[in-house]
Structures are given as structure tokens and as C-alpha cells.
Design an enzyme around this catalytic site. Structure first.
Site, PDB file in Angstrom:
ATOM      1  N   HIS A 156      -1.819  -1.243  -8.183  1.00 60.72           N
ATOM      2  CA  HIS A 156      -1.745  -2.446  -7.340  1.00 60.72           C
ATOM      3  C   HIS A 156      -3.133  -2.716  -6.758  1.00 60.72           C
ATOM      4  CE1 HIS A 156      -0.703  -5.152  -4.071  1.00 60.72           C
ATOM      5  NE2 HIS A 156       0.426  -5.399  -4.716  1.00 60.72           N
ATOM      6  N   SER A 183       1.962 -14.419  -4.140  1.00 63.22           N
ATOM      7  CA  SER A 183       2.506 -15.545  -3.362  1.00 63.22           C
ATOM      8  C   SER A 183       3.668 -16.261  -4.052  1.00 63.22           C
ATOM      9  CB  SER A 183       1.395 -16.531  -3.007  1.00 63.22           C
ATOM     10  OG  SER A 183       0.466 -15.924  -2.132  1.00 63.22           O
ATOM     11  N   GLU A 233      -1.646  -9.999 -11.328  1.00 67.48           N
ATOM     12  CA  GLU A 233      -1.698 -10.350  -9.910  1.00 67.48           C
ATOM     13  C   GLU A 233      -3.140 -10.680  -9.525  1.00 67.48           C
ATOM     14  OE1 GLU A 233       1.934  -8.643  -7.682  1.00 67.48           O
ATOM     15  OE2 GLU A 233       0.296  -7.235  -7.501  1.00 67.48           O
ATOM     16  N   GLU A 249      -4.084  -3.511  -3.920  1.00 66.52           N
ATOM     17  CA  GLU A 249      -4.342  -2.911  -2.610  1.00 66.52           C
ATOM     18  C   GLU A 249      -4.757  -1.450  -2.758  1.00 66.52           C
ATOM     19  OE1 GLU A 249      -0.678  -4.170  -0.794  1.00 66.52           O
ATOM     20  OE2 GLU A 249      -1.405  -6.227  -0.887  1.00 66.52           O
ATOM     21  N   ASN A 280       8.256  -5.718  -4.028  1.00 65.02           N
ATOM     22  CA  ASN A 280       7.369  -4.695  -3.471  1.00 65.02           C
ATOM     23  C   ASN A 280       7.368  -4.816  -1.946  1.00 65.02           C
ATOM     24  OD1 ASN A 280       5.269  -3.001  -2.779  1.00 65.02           O
ATOM     25  ND2 ASN A 280       3.658  -4.279  -3.668  1.00 65.02           N
ATOM     26  N   GLY A 306      -0.548 -12.440  -1.072  1.00 62.50           N
ATOM     27  CA  GLY A 306      -0.372 -12.621   0.367  1.00 62.50           C
ATOM     28  C   GLY A 306      -1.146 -13.793   0.948  1.00 62.50           C
ATOM     29  N   LYS A 340       5.896  -2.971   0.103  1.00 59.63           N
ATOM     30  CA  LYS A 340       4.642  -2.444   0.664  1.00 59.63           C
ATOM     31  C   LYS A 340       4.962  -1.488   1.834  1.00 59.63           C
ATOM     32  CE  LYS A 340       2.330  -6.628  -0.780  1.00 59.63           C
ATOM     33  NZ  LYS A 340       1.089  -7.355  -0.787  1.00 59.63           N
TER      34      LYS A 340
END
Ligand code: PEP
Length: 248
Positions: free
Chosen positions: A97, A211, A167, A99, A11, A173, A13
Site C-alpha cells: 500500500h 477516493s 492506486e 502508505e 481497507n 484520501g 486502515k
């Protein structure tokens, strides 16, 4: 029956430019040297999908989008439908996702509608689920994730191949990951929730994301119930992403 080939998904992003095509060239050169043991898909920003698809050519690299609108077309300024993404060369799409769930307040119902849109257009969905740190600390992680699975998967997925990604929001991250025991436990919870929602015959690959890097990938990918990885930061440099692909 569940597919045994692991999936490594990258991904990008909101990163990348025409210069990123060099990473695709490096991946193609690596794949040509000796075959990968994993299925590999990259998810560039939507405007790069067409160029990345052309650069991939016949190499064993799938191309996907990071999101789509549920509707096929219409007055939705700035949005992109699954049909438009398919036309640009995408065959996969990441949905739900964190985010988007947390940053853009996307609900389970919105995610489920997008999954239906993806299936309508012939895109293979990767549906993301995961708990926040507060939910984990409160002992609610498994219940939260199981509820997300139940509410984010539409009936239309019955009898179809699809993919989920566990996730944990706090692992994305951050450089932090759950233990492999915690990952194995959560993947079993997700598999049970899928079976309860869609029946025992449901065919879902369950990826771990958060991560993943070249150092921890071998242990994570060898964890029971882990069918691959959804990789963010470490998918941006071909060298790191290839090390994860070669960890399979
Ligand atoms: C992601 O964005 O899906 C992700 C897992 O990011 P990272 O690998 O950077 O934690």
C-alpha cells in the site's frame, strides 16, 4: 481465464474497534436480504481480525490483513507474519500500500518477499501500485507503475490467482480521481506488465483504488479493465460501503 466476478475490498486502515462489529452486522443483514453481485472482503486492523472473522460467520464476507512480515516467525518485535494472520482468520492480505511504500519506505523487493510469505501461508495477496503526483506531472506515471508491477511480483505468482490494485498516490484520501479514460489506460498498462512478467496465462484481477465513493463507483466499476475497487474511507460506514457493493 480472468474471474468475471468483481471484488470490492474495504481497507479500514488504522480505524475501528469492537464497536465496528456493528458495521459487519449491517453488511450481513444486507447480504441476507438479496445476494451481492460482487465478492466482498474487509481488511480491519490486525487485532480485530479474529473478532471480525467470528462475527462474519458464514456470511459472504472475506477477511484480510493490511500487511504482513515476509518471514514465517522469529525475533521481529511488533511484526505479524502471514501464518499468524491466517491463524487469526485472515485469508487475504494487502501488500505494498502506498502508505507503506511512501510512509515507511517499503521497496518493491520487500513487497515481493511479502507476497512470497503470503502465498506460503495461504493468503491471497492484493499488491498495490501507483504513481505520485510529481511522477504523473512529469509524464512518468505509466513507466513507474509498470516498473512497480514487474519488481513487486515474484515468480511464485506464476499460474496463481492474485490481485493488483492501481492506486494513484494522489487520489488516496484526497477526493480526487483520475478520469475513467486514464484508469482504463493504466489498467491496460498493468495487464501488459503482468503478462510480460508472468506470462500470458497469469490470472490477475486489477482493482482501482483512490477516493472511490458511492457517487463515482458506478462509473469506475463500469470502466474497461476494472475488476473491482479497493476502498479506504468509504469502507468505514456500512451504508457507504454497501452502496459501492450494490453499484456492481
Ligand atoms: C486506500 O487506502 O487504499 C484508499 C483507496 O483510500 P481512500 O478510498 O480513502 O482514498
Amino acid at each position: 481465464m480472468k474471474q468475471s466476478v468483481k471484488l470490492i475490498a474495504g481497507n479500514w486502515k488504522m480505524n475501528g474497534s469492537a464497536a465496528s462489529l456493528a458495521e459487519i452486522e449491517a453488511m450481513k443483514a444486507d447480504a441476507a436480504m438479496s445476494p451481492w453481485q460482487a465478492e466482498v472482503v474487509v481488511f480491519p486492523p490486525a487485532p480485530l481480525i479474529d473478532r471480525v472473522s467470528r462475527a462474519v460467520g458464514t456470511a459472504p464476507i472475506g477477511v484480510g490483513a493490511q500487511d504482513c512480515r515476509a518471514e514465517a516467525s522469529g525475533a521481529f518485535t511488533g511484526c505479524v507474519s502471514a501464518e499468524i494472520l491466517h491463524d487469526a482468520g485472515a485469508r487475504w492480505v494487502i501488500l505494498g500500500h502506498s502508505e507503506r511504500r511512501h510512509g515507511l519506505r517499503e521497496t518493491d523487493a520487500v513487497v515481493a518477499a511479502k507476497v512470497e510469505g503470503a502465498l506460503r501461508a495461504g493468503l491471497h495477496p492484493i499488491v498495490c501500485v501507483g504513481e505520485t503526483l510529481e511522477q504523473r506531472d512529469a509524464g512518468q506515471a505509466e513507466a513507474v507503475v509498470a516498473a512497480q508491477v514487474t519488481a513487486s511480483l515474484p515468480e511464485a505468482l506464476s499460474g496463481r490467482d492474485f490481485t493488483l490494485a492501481y492506486e494513484p498516490v494522489w487520489a488516496i484520501g484526497s477526493g480526487r480521481t483520475p478520469t475513467t479514460e486514464e484508469i482504463a489506460r493504466m489498467h491496460a498498462v498493468i495487464a501488459d506488465a503482468v503478462a510480460a512478467r508472468l506470462g500470458e496465462a497469469a490470472v490477475a484481477r486489477i482493482l482501482y483504488g483512490g477516493s472511490v465513493n458511492p457517487t463515482n463507483a458506478p462509473d469506475i466499476l463500469a470502466t474497461p479493465g476494472v475488476d473491482g475497487a479497493l476502498v479506504g474511507g468509504a469502507s468505514l460506514k456500512a451504508e457507504d460501503f454497501l452502496a459501492i457493493i450494490r453499484a456492481v
